[in-house]
Design a protein around this motif. Structure first.
Motif, PDB file in Angstrom:
ATOM      1  N   PRO A 188      32.468  49.885  35.208  1.00 31.62           N
ATOM      2  CA  PRO A 188      31.068  49.671  35.585  1.00 31.62           C
ATOM      3  C   PRO A 188      30.866  48.489  36.531  1.00 31.62           C
ATOM      4  O   PRO A 188      29.941  48.500  37.351  1.00 31.62           O
ATOM      5  CB  PRO A 188      30.381  49.425  34.233  1.00 31.62           C
ATOM      6  N   ILE A 189      31.733  47.488  36.440  1.00 27.95           N
ATOM      7  CA  ILE A 189      31.616  46.328  37.333  1.00 27.95           C
ATOM      8  C   ILE A 189      31.811  46.765  38.783  1.00 27.95           C
ATOM      9  O   ILE A 189      31.042  46.389  39.678  1.00 27.95           O
ATOM     10  CB  ILE A 189      32.651  45.250  36.949  1.00 27.95           C
ATOM     11  N   SER A 190      32.832  47.576  39.033  1.00 26.66           N
ATOM     12  CA  SER A 190      33.088  48.048  40.394  1.00 26.66           C
ATOM     13  C   SER A 190      32.030  49.054  40.836  1.00 26.66           C
ATOM     14  O   SER A 190      31.642  49.080  42.013  1.00 26.66           O
ATOM     15  CB  SER A 190      34.484  48.679  40.484  1.00 26.66           C
ATOM     16  N   GLU A 208      29.012  48.971  40.229  1.00 28.93           N
ATOM     17  CA  GLU A 208      27.815  48.227  40.610  1.00 28.93           C
ATOM     18  C   GLU A 208      27.994  47.470  41.928  1.00 28.93           C
ATOM     19  O   GLU A 208      27.057  46.803  42.383  1.00 28.93           O
ATOM     20  CB  GLU A 208      27.445  47.253  39.490  1.00 28.93           C
ATOM     21  N   GLY A 209      29.178  47.572  42.538  1.00 31.38           N
ATOM     22  CA  GLY A 209      29.391  46.972  43.850  1.00 31.38           C
ATOM     23  C   GLY A 209      30.413  45.861  43.909  1.00 31.38           C
ATOM     24  O   GLY A 209      30.885  45.512  44.996  1.00 31.38           O
ATOM     25  N   ASP A 210      30.784  45.291  42.759  1.00 29.53           N
ATOM     26  CA  ASP A 210      31.804  44.226  42.740  1.00 29.53           C
ATOM     27  C   ASP A 210      33.182  44.879  42.604  1.00 29.53           C
ATOM     28  O   ASP A 210      33.851  44.790  41.570  1.00 29.53           O
ATOM     29  CB  ASP A 210      31.552  43.256  41.584  1.00 29.53           C
ATOM     30  N   TYR A 211      33.618  45.541  43.683  1.00 28.53           N
ATOM     31  CA  TYR A 211      34.831  46.362  43.627  1.00 28.53           C
ATOM     32  C   TYR A 211      36.058  45.556  43.225  1.00 28.53           C
ATOM     33  O   TYR A 211      36.805  45.944  42.312  1.00 28.53           O
ATOM     34  CB  TYR A 211      35.072  47.031  44.985  1.00 28.53           C
ATOM     35  N   TRP A 212      36.298  44.455  43.911  1.00 25.48           N
ATOM     36  CA  TRP A 212      37.523  43.699  43.689  1.00 25.48           C
ATOM     37  C   TRP A 212      37.499  42.939  42.368  1.00 25.48           C
ATOM     38  O   TRP A 212      38.533  42.807  41.709  1.00 25.48           O
ATOM     39  CB  TRP A 212      37.770  42.747  44.854  1.00 25.48           C
ATOM     40  N   ALA A 213      36.325  42.444  41.964  1.00 19.99           N
ATOM     41  CA  ALA A 213      36.236  41.738  40.687  1.00 19.99           C
ATOM     42  C   ALA A 213      36.558  42.683  39.528  1.00 19.99           C
ATOM     43  O   ALA A 213      37.324  42.328  38.623  1.00 19.99           O
ATOM     44  CB  ALA A 213      34.838  41.141  40.513  1.00 19.99           C
ATOM     45  N   GLY A 214      35.976  43.878  39.575  1.00 19.46           N
ATOM     46  CA  GLY A 214      36.254  44.845  38.520  1.00 19.46           C
ATOM     47  C   GLY A 214      37.719  45.249  38.491  1.00 19.46           C
ATOM     48  O   GLY A 214      38.324  45.357  37.416  1.00 19.46           O
ATOM     49  N   LEU A 215      38.289  45.474  39.680  1.00 18.31           N
ATOM     50  CA  LEU A 215      39.692  45.882  39.749  1.00 18.31           C
ATOM     51  C   LEU A 215      40.614  44.790  39.225  1.00 18.31           C
ATOM     52  O   LEU A 215      41.566  45.074  38.484  1.00 18.31           O
ATOM     53  CB  LEU A 215      40.063  46.227  41.195  1.00 18.31           C
ATOM     54  N   LEU A 216      40.346  43.540  39.589  1.00 15.79           N
ATOM     55  CA  LEU A 216      41.202  42.438  39.145  1.00 15.79           C
ATOM     56  C   LEU A 216      41.151  42.282  37.629  1.00 15.79           C
ATOM     57  O   LEU A 216      42.187  42.101  36.976  1.00 15.79           O
ATOM     58  CB  LEU A 216      40.788  41.136  39.830  1.00 15.79           C
ATOM     59  N   LEU A 217      39.954  42.358  37.055  1.00 15.51           N
ATOM     60  CA  LEU A 217      39.835  42.266  35.599  1.00 15.51           C
ATOM     61  C   LEU A 217      40.562  43.433  34.929  1.00 15.51           C
ATOM     62  O   LEU A 217      41.213  43.264  33.891  1.00 15.51           O
ATOM     63  CB  LEU A 217      38.360  42.264  35.191  1.00 15.51           C
ATOM     64  N   TYR A 218      40.459  44.605  35.516  1.00 17.03           N
ATOM     65  CA  TYR A 218      41.138  45.801  34.992  1.00 17.03           C
ATOM     66  C   TYR A 218      42.651  45.615  35.004  1.00 17.03           C
ATOM     67  O   TYR A 218      43.331  45.945  34.022  1.00 17.03           O
ATOM     68  CB  TYR A 218      40.721  46.992  35.846  1.00 17.03           C
ATOM     69  N   ILE A 219      43.197  45.077  36.088  1.00 18.21           N
ATOM     70  CA  ILE A 219      44.641  44.866  36.192  1.00 18.21           C
ATOM     71  C   ILE A 219      45.124  43.869  35.148  1.00 18.21           C
ATOM     72  O   ILE A 219      46.105  44.114  34.427  1.00 18.21           O
ATOM     73  CB  ILE A 219      45.017  44.398  37.610  1.00 18.21           C
ATOM     74  N   ILE A 220      44.428  42.735  35.052  1.00 19.86           N
ATOM     75  CA  ILE A 220      44.835  41.689  34.110  1.00 19.86           C
ATOM     76  C   ILE A 220      44.778  42.205  32.674  1.00 19.86           C
ATOM     77  O   ILE A 220      45.728  42.054  31.890  1.00 19.86           O
ATOM     78  CB  ILE A 220      43.944  40.447  34.270  1.00 19.86           C
TER      79      ILE A 220
END
Length: 389
Positions: free
Chosen positions: A351-353, A355-367
């Motif tokens: 949902p973070i990505s 909503e437009g924060d693509y890289w923030a959501g992806l980074l949290l997902y990876i970690i």
């Protein structure tokens, strides 16, 4: 410190082939690095392709508008979503790499003579019992699947957009035969778990039709499966269902078996040429329905030659500490756990990505995925493993 972690994780794995590379076989480190490449592509793809502006993949069917979308991305200006487009369109090809490695591992484990078996490998019966073999591998797959499935269903039930399971869908998932049901797109949830049904089918095919048989059986089966897919319409439901099952995975699986039996060492120059040509082939063959069916083979060639080149480069330079090879090998060591747990973290963070924060959501997902995979791996070690009798 990190190098010690990477090495300790690698050394705890059951070897597929000895670390000394004899013939054209793959070493343990190379196999783990290939698993690492494959799972990185899969778990990033399974995040990126859920984002609305991103180009979608041609995995089970061939949609011309998806190819046109990729062409527009490659022709246009690169923006912040370029990385997401590429992973969405190509990342699912980590699955053929896993199929290639599965067939390679089966062949190395069950078809080698005792005096040439990999050092430290488990002794197996000279004549594999059919039902014992199937039961053993079904239990191995179920042991991985059930941990992730239970955790995912609980997270799915308390988050937005929960899936509405039907009784038969659950039974089919537990039995690893949900690929066989009509409209698999709608009933397999989480989506990546279709892989477990595919693998048990390929184990059965291997034991019934390929185990210690002449190479012509393998080639004939590849040709038949290829012809069945090619006879279908590109966007048809028939093609979709074939590719959810072993028909769609026979090419990379058969290639892994042939590689294990007949591979010979290649020079660095040959590996480099094969890698470059296969990378171009992956791109170019994706633009035609007929050649699209051959892309998985090109992906396997590109992956194997890349890992071979990486190992040769690091050996030649002496740079063996926190190297790309060690990182890929470590990720490969948790690949099974990462595969089963990444749908959980995706459901939470996507949902973070969106909503437009693509890289923030992806980074949290990876970690979160990497950390949870490490925990899942420790948990799965507590579940008794099956024995082949």
């Amino acid at each position: 410190m990190f190098n010690k972690i990477f090495k300790s994780e690698r050394n705890r794995l059951s070897p597929i082939s000895s670390e000394r590379n004899e013939g054209g076989t793959l070493t343990r480190t190379e196999c783990n690095a290939l698993r690492g490449l494959a799972i990185i592509g899969i778990f990033l793809h399974n995040y990126c392709h859920w984002l609305r502006p991103v180009v979608k993949e041609n995995e089970y069917q061939y949609f011309q508008h998806n190819v046109d979308g990729l062409y527009q991305v490659l022709q246009g200006q690169w923006d912040e979503l370029f990385f997401f487009h590429i992973l969405s369109f190509f990342g699912h090809y980590g699955v053929p790499v896993f199929l290639f490695l599965s067939a390679y591992g089966l062949t190395m484990k069950y078809e080698q003579r005792p005096n040439t078996a990999p050092a430290g490998s488990q002794q197996t019966p000279s004549n594999l019992p059919l039902f014992g073999f199937i039961k053993y591998h079904w239990l191995k797959l179920f042991r991985m699947m059930i941990v992730g499935f239970v955790a995912f269903t609980m997270v799915d039930a308390i988050t937005a957009g929960q899936h509405h399971y039907k009784m038969m869908d659950i039974i089919a998932q537990m039995g690893l035969f949900n690929n066989l049901l009509p409209h698999p797109d709608d009933i397999i949830w989480p989506g990546p778990y279709w892989f477990f049904g595919l693998m048990i089918q390929l184990y059965i095919v291997y034991r019934l039709l390929l185990y210690r048989r002449h190479w012509a059986w393998n080639v004939a089966l590849i040709v038949v499966c290829f012809a069945i897919q090619l006879a279908c319409e590109p966007e048809s439901e028939a093609l979709n269902r074939w590719r959810y099952n072993f028909i769609g995975g026979m090419l990379p699986f058969g290639a892994g078996l042939l590689y294990a039996r007949y591979a010979r060492p290649w020079s660095t120059a040959t590996n480099l040429v094969a890698f470059i040509l296969s990378m171009f082939a992956i791109l170019l063959m994706s633009f035609s329905y007929a050649t699209w069916h051959l892309v998985p083979l090109a992906v396997c060639i590109a992956s194997v030659t890349f890992v071979k080149l990486l190992g040769q480069l690091e050996t030649g330079t002496g740079y063996r500490n926190i190297s790309i090879m060690n990182v890929l090998s470590w990720v490969g060591s948790i690949s099974a756990a990462l595969f089963v747990c990444h749908p959980i973290t995706r459901k939470i963070f996507i949902p973070i990505s969106k909503e437009g924060d693509y890289w923030a959501g992806l980074l949290l997902y990876i970690i979160a995925s990497l950390c949870l995979a490490w925990l899942f791996k420790e948990l799965m070690k507590k579940i008794p493993g099956p024995k082949l009798k």
